[in-house]
Scaffold this active site. Structure first.
Site, PDB file in Angstrom:
ATOM      1  CG  ASP A  75      -2.856   3.359  -2.455  1.00  0.00           C
ATOM      2  OD1 ASP A  75      -3.981   2.659  -2.047  1.00  0.00           O
ATOM      3  OD2 ASP A  75      -2.286   4.062  -1.217  1.00  0.00           O
ATOM      4  CD  GLU A  76      -5.737  -1.714  -0.271  1.00  0.00           C
ATOM      5  OE1 GLU A  76      -6.526  -0.590  -0.896  1.00  0.00           O
ATOM      6  OE2 GLU A  76      -6.110  -2.600   0.230  1.00  0.00           O
ATOM      7  CG  ASP A  97      -2.004   0.929   1.217  1.00  0.00           C
ATOM      8  OD1 ASP A  97      -3.392   0.627   1.184  1.00  0.00           O
ATOM      9  OD2 ASP A  97      -1.559   2.227   1.149  1.00  0.00           O
TER      10      ASP A  97
END
Ligand code: TTP
Ligand code: MG
Length: 351
Positions: free
Chosen positions: A104-105, A9
């Site tokens: 973002d993960e 993340d």
């Protein structure tokens, strides 16, 4: 044999990209999004801003109240998407089993990797190092033997950190985890758990599976497993929509069947519109969802792919008939579930 899962993340992602591109912002409290009128909310902010109590999704006026010197930037999604794509390209150097969860993960399953003597910890650190070298951005990672623990791990040493929850140490660490670490425990569920004295994983472990089913419905068995560190969910490689649904919460709870039929039809029509855009999928089942005024929720599903409104309505009538008392309805929804394979050519349903 344990699986080896990494959850990566990016740290304060949108804000970090902006600060990378404008180093004058470094060390100052920075937030993205939200005009300063009362309606705007922040997308995110850096850790300097967080030290003032500023958070993602906080109304801008409130954030400015907490931190008057907060630097507000409007945000540039295409720039964040570009960074996100670069990170995905890096992940592909390590494994093909990648589940992208958001911009973002992602989860990576490196169980079968031959890199770094199959050490998931070394792989995770190398991924973080490569991301930093190629994008100039920091990421945090969690390493564990399932997705839930890997995700929680990625939060523990944020920002720019790594945490390993292995089959031995996890037992000592997880009892103190807050119950809302669990993916899917939102505000309402969290409140209900707290009302029943469940603040941590250790609290939840005192309950039997049946207790948790009675308390949380179909989510109960998952909570029972998660608080023991058990999670069998696979890293699903390519994103595939499994269902489509439309639901509405009413301003005032509704009792009348005619009224409910009208609302159900509204959801249904919106669902049909949205289905037209993804018509290459085969429908496996149809369902409706009802939430009552006491927040108890129920779904009823039927294994057909005929999308006539009458089928949805008869599911509603059937379920309402099963009510023991005339309890009002606060939410109604319709949905379909898809077969996993795609359809070539013809439509799977008619309107
Ligand atoms: P997150 O990973 O939740 O947050 P973050 O990366 O900013 O911070 P952290 O260091 O805690 O991981 O979300 C990723 C991005 O998604 C975030 O930078 C901005 C966007 N986002 C929103 O637009 N709105 C939101 O409410 C949240 C939570 C995130
Ligand atoms: Mg993040």
């Amino acid at each position: 044999m344990h699986r080896k899962i990494i959850h990566v993340d990016m740290d304060y992602f949108f804000a970090q990209v902006e600060i990378r591109d404008n180093p004058k912002l470094r060390g100052k409290p920075v937030a993205i999004g939200g005009s300063s009128d009362r309606r705007g909310v922040l997308s995110t902010c850096n850790y300097e801003a967080r030290s003032f109590g500023v958070r993602s999704a906080m109304p801008t006026y409130q954030a400015l109240h907490k931190c008057p010197e907060l630097i507000l930037l409007s945000g540039d999604y295409s720039k964040y998407k570009e960074a996100s794509d670069q990170v995905l390209t890096i992940f592909k150097l390590y494994t093909d089993k990648i589940q992208v969860v958001s911009i973002d993960e992602a989860y990576l399953d490196v169980t079968d990797s031959k890199l770094f003597f199959n050490s998931a910890t070394l792989i995770a650190n190398d991924i973080r190092k490569t991301i930093k070298a190629e994008t100039g951005l920091t990421a945090s990672a969690g390493v564990s033997f399932n997705k839930m623990l890997a995700k929680i791990g990625s939060e523990i040493n944020k920002p720019d950190g790594l945490c390993v929850l292995d089959p031995i140490n996890y037992k000592d660490i997880i009892p103190d985890f807050k119950i809302n670490c669990i993916n899917g425990v939102g505000k309402v569920t969290h409140k209900k758990l707290i009302e029943n004295g469940i603040h941590t994983f250790a609290d939840a472990m005192k309950y039997t599976k049946l207790d948790l089913i009675n308390l949380m419905g179909s989510f109960g068995p998952s909570i029972y497993d998660y608080c023991r560190g058990i999670d069998a969910r696979e890293v699903t490689t390519s994103y595939e929509r499994k269902s489509l649904s439309v639901e509405r919460t009413f301003q005032e709870d509704i009792k009348e069947v005619n009224d409910l039929e009208y609302r159900l039809r509204g959801c249904y029509e919106e669902m049909i519109d949205r289905l037209k855009k993804i018509s290459e999928r085969i429908i496996k089942t149809i369902y409706i969802k009802i939430k009552y005024s006491d927040f108890k929720q129920t779904t009823i599903e039927q294994g057909i792919n005929d999308l006539d409104f009458k089928h949805f309505f008869s599911l509603l009538v059937e379920r309402l008939r099963q009510r023991e008392v005339e309890i009002n309805v606060r939410l109604i929804g319709v949905g379909v579930k898809f077969h996993s394979e795609k359809l070539k050519g013809q439509l799977s349903f008619s309107f």
